[in-house]
Design a protein around this motif. Structure first.
Motif, short mmCIF file in Angstrom:
data_model
loop_
_atom_site.label_atom_id
_atom_site.label_comp_id
_atom_site.label_asym_id
_atom_site.label_seq_id
_atom_site.Cartn_x
_atom_site.Cartn_y
_atom_site.Cartn_z
N LEU A 14 0.81 -1.22 0.00
CA LEU A 14 0.00 0.00 0.00
C LEU A 14 0.85 1.28 0.00
O LEU A 14 0.30 2.38 -0.06
N GLY A 15 2.17 1.13 0.05
CA GLY A 15 3.04 2.30 0.06
C GLY A 15 3.09 2.99 1.41
O GLY A 15 3.42 4.17 1.50
N GLN A 16 2.77 2.25 2.46
CA GLN A 16 2.74 2.83 3.80
C GLN A 16 4.04 2.59 4.58
O GLN A 16 4.12 2.94 5.75
N GLN A 17 5.03 2.00 3.93
CA GLN A 17 6.35 1.88 4.54
C GLN A 17 7.14 3.12 4.11
O GLN A 17 6.91 3.66 3.02
N SER A 18 8.06 3.55 4.94
CA SER A 18 8.89 4.69 4.54
C SER A 18 9.71 4.29 3.31
O SER A 18 10.00 3.11 3.10
N LEU A 19 10.05 5.27 2.50
CA LEU A 19 10.83 4.97 1.30
C LEU A 19 12.17 4.32 1.63
O LEU A 19 12.52 3.31 0.99
N PRO A 20 12.94 4.82 2.60
CA PRO A 20 14.21 4.14 2.91
C PRO A 20 14.00 2.69 3.34
O PRO A 20 14.74 1.80 2.93
N ARG A 21 12.97 2.44 4.14
CA ARG A 21 12.71 1.06 4.58
C ARG A 21 12.26 0.20 3.40
O ARG A 21 12.72 -0.94 3.24
N ALA A 22 11.37 0.71 2.57
CA ALA A 22 10.89 -0.05 1.42
C ALA A 22 12.05 -0.39 0.49
O ALA A 22 12.17 -1.53 0.03
N PHE A 23 12.89 0.59 0.23
CA PHE A 23 13.98 0.39 -0.72
C PHE A 23 15.09 -0.48 -0.14
O PHE A 23 15.47 -1.48 -0.75
N TRP A 24 15.61 -0.12 1.03
CA TRP A 24 16.79 -0.81 1.56
C TRP A 24 16.47 -2.11 2.27
O TRP A 24 17.20 -3.09 2.11
N PHE A 25 15.39 -2.14 3.05
CA PHE A 25 15.09 -3.39 3.76
C PHE A 25 14.43 -4.41 2.83
O PHE A 25 14.90 -5.52 2.67
N TYR A 26 13.32 -4.00 2.21
CA TYR A 26 12.59 -4.94 1.36
C TYR A 26 13.26 -5.11 -0.02
O TYR A 26 13.41 -6.23 -0.50
N GLY A 27 13.63 -4.01 -0.64
CA GLY A 27 14.16 -4.04 -1.99
C GLY A 27 15.59 -4.51 -2.10
O GLY A 27 16.02 -4.97 -3.15
N PHE A 28 16.34 -4.40 -1.01
CA PHE A 28 17.73 -4.84 -1.07
C PHE A 28 17.97 -6.03 -0.14
O PHE A 28 18.21 -7.14 -0.60
N PHE A 29 17.87 -5.81 1.16
CA PHE A 29 18.23 -6.85 2.13
C PHE A 29 17.34 -8.09 2.01
O PHE A 29 17.83 -9.20 1.83
N LEU A 30 16.04 -7.91 2.13
CA LEU A 30 15.13 -9.07 2.10
C LEU A 30 15.16 -9.76 0.74
O LEU A 30 15.09 -10.98 0.65
N TYR A 31 15.28 -8.96 -0.33
CA TYR A 31 15.40 -9.55 -1.66
C TYR A 31 16.65 -10.43 -1.75
O TYR A 31 16.59 -11.54 -2.29
N CYS A 32 17.78 -9.95 -1.25
CA CYS A 32 19.02 -10.74 -1.28
C CYS A 32 18.88 -12.03 -0.48
O CYS A 32 19.31 -13.10 -0.93
N VAL A 33 18.27 -11.95 0.69
CA VAL A 33 18.06 -13.15 1.51
C VAL A 33 17.20 -14.16 0.75
O VAL A 33 17.52 -15.35 0.68
N LEU A 34 16.11 -13.69 0.17
CA LEU A 34 15.21 -14.57 -0.58
C LEU A 34 15.91 -15.14 -1.81
O LEU A 34 15.77 -16.33 -2.12
N PHE A 35 16.67 -14.32 -2.50
CA PHE A 35 17.41 -14.77 -3.68
C PHE A 35 18.36 -15.91 -3.32
O PHE A 35 18.38 -16.96 -3.99
N PHE A 36 19.15 -15.73 -2.26
CA PHE A 36 20.12 -16.77 -1.89
C PHE A 36 19.42 -18.00 -1.33
O PHE A 36 19.89 -19.12 -1.54
N ALA A 37 18.29 -17.83 -0.67
CA ALA A 37 17.51 -18.99 -0.19
C ALA A 37 17.00 -19.80 -1.39
O ALA A 37 17.04 -21.04 -1.38
N CYS A 38 16.53 -19.12 -2.42
CA CYS A 38 16.05 -19.81 -3.62
C CYS A 38 17.21 -20.49 -4.35
O CYS A 38 17.06 -21.61 -4.85
N LYS A 39 18.35 -19.83 -4.43
CA LYS A 39 19.53 -20.44 -5.05
C LYS A 39 19.94 -21.70 -4.29
O LYS A 39 20.28 -22.72 -4.90
N LEU A 40 19.90 -21.65 -2.96
CA LEU A 40 20.23 -22.81 -2.14
C LEU A 40 19.23 -23.94 -2.40
O LEU A 40 19.61 -25.10 -2.57
N ALA A 41 17.95 -23.59 -2.43
CA ALA A 41 16.92 -24.60 -2.70
C ALA A 41 17.14 -25.25 -4.05
O ALA A 41 16.99 -26.48 -4.19
N LEU A 42 17.50 -24.46 -5.06
CA LEU A 42 17.76 -25.02 -6.39
C LEU A 42 19.03 -25.86 -6.44
O LEU A 42 19.13 -26.79 -7.23
#
Length: 118
Positions: A14-42
């Motif tokens: 809904l865009g209710q997270q702050s821009l820095p949190r949306a970008f750095w936490f979700y768009g960078f950190f959490l994305y990287c964690v999910l990416f490496f978890a999927c790579k490990l699963a594969l």
């Protein structure tokens, strides 16, 4: 459908997270964690089911992240430069993702699954 998301992800969508949190936490950190978890699963199991599952997970999160960052940028009340920069980054990410999907044969594979030939 949005109501099914856990609150932090609903707020992101809904865009209710702050821009820095949306970008750095979700768009960078959490994305990287999910990416490496999927790579490990594969790495552990590269069956068609696992490939499909990780693809759906990554695309779903990517769309959630892109929409959330874009909407957070719209709501950002700080320096507009950061909002514009975040939107440009989302634009490049979408292009990169879609290009990668076609470059790696994802469209052909998806079409084969839908047509029952794969």
């Amino acid at each position: 459908m949005v109501m099914l998301l856990p609150l932090p992800f609903r707020k992101l969508w809904l865009g209710q997270q702050s821009l820095p949190r949306a970008f750095w936490f979700y768009g960078f950190f959490l994305y990287c964690v999910l990416f490496f978890a999927c790579k490990l699963a594969l790495t552990l199991s590269s069956t068609g089911l696992m490939i499909g599952l990780t693809t759906v997970v990554m695309w779903s999160f990517a769309v959630l992240m892109w929409v959330g960052i874009w909407r957070s940028a719209n709501a950002y009340s700080g320096n507009r430069w950061w909002a514009i920069t975040a939107k440009v980054a989302v634009g490049f990410a979408v292009i990169w993702y879609v290009a990668g999907f076609f470059r790696h044969g994802g469209f052909d594979h998806l079409l084969g699954l839908l047509m029952g030939s794969s």
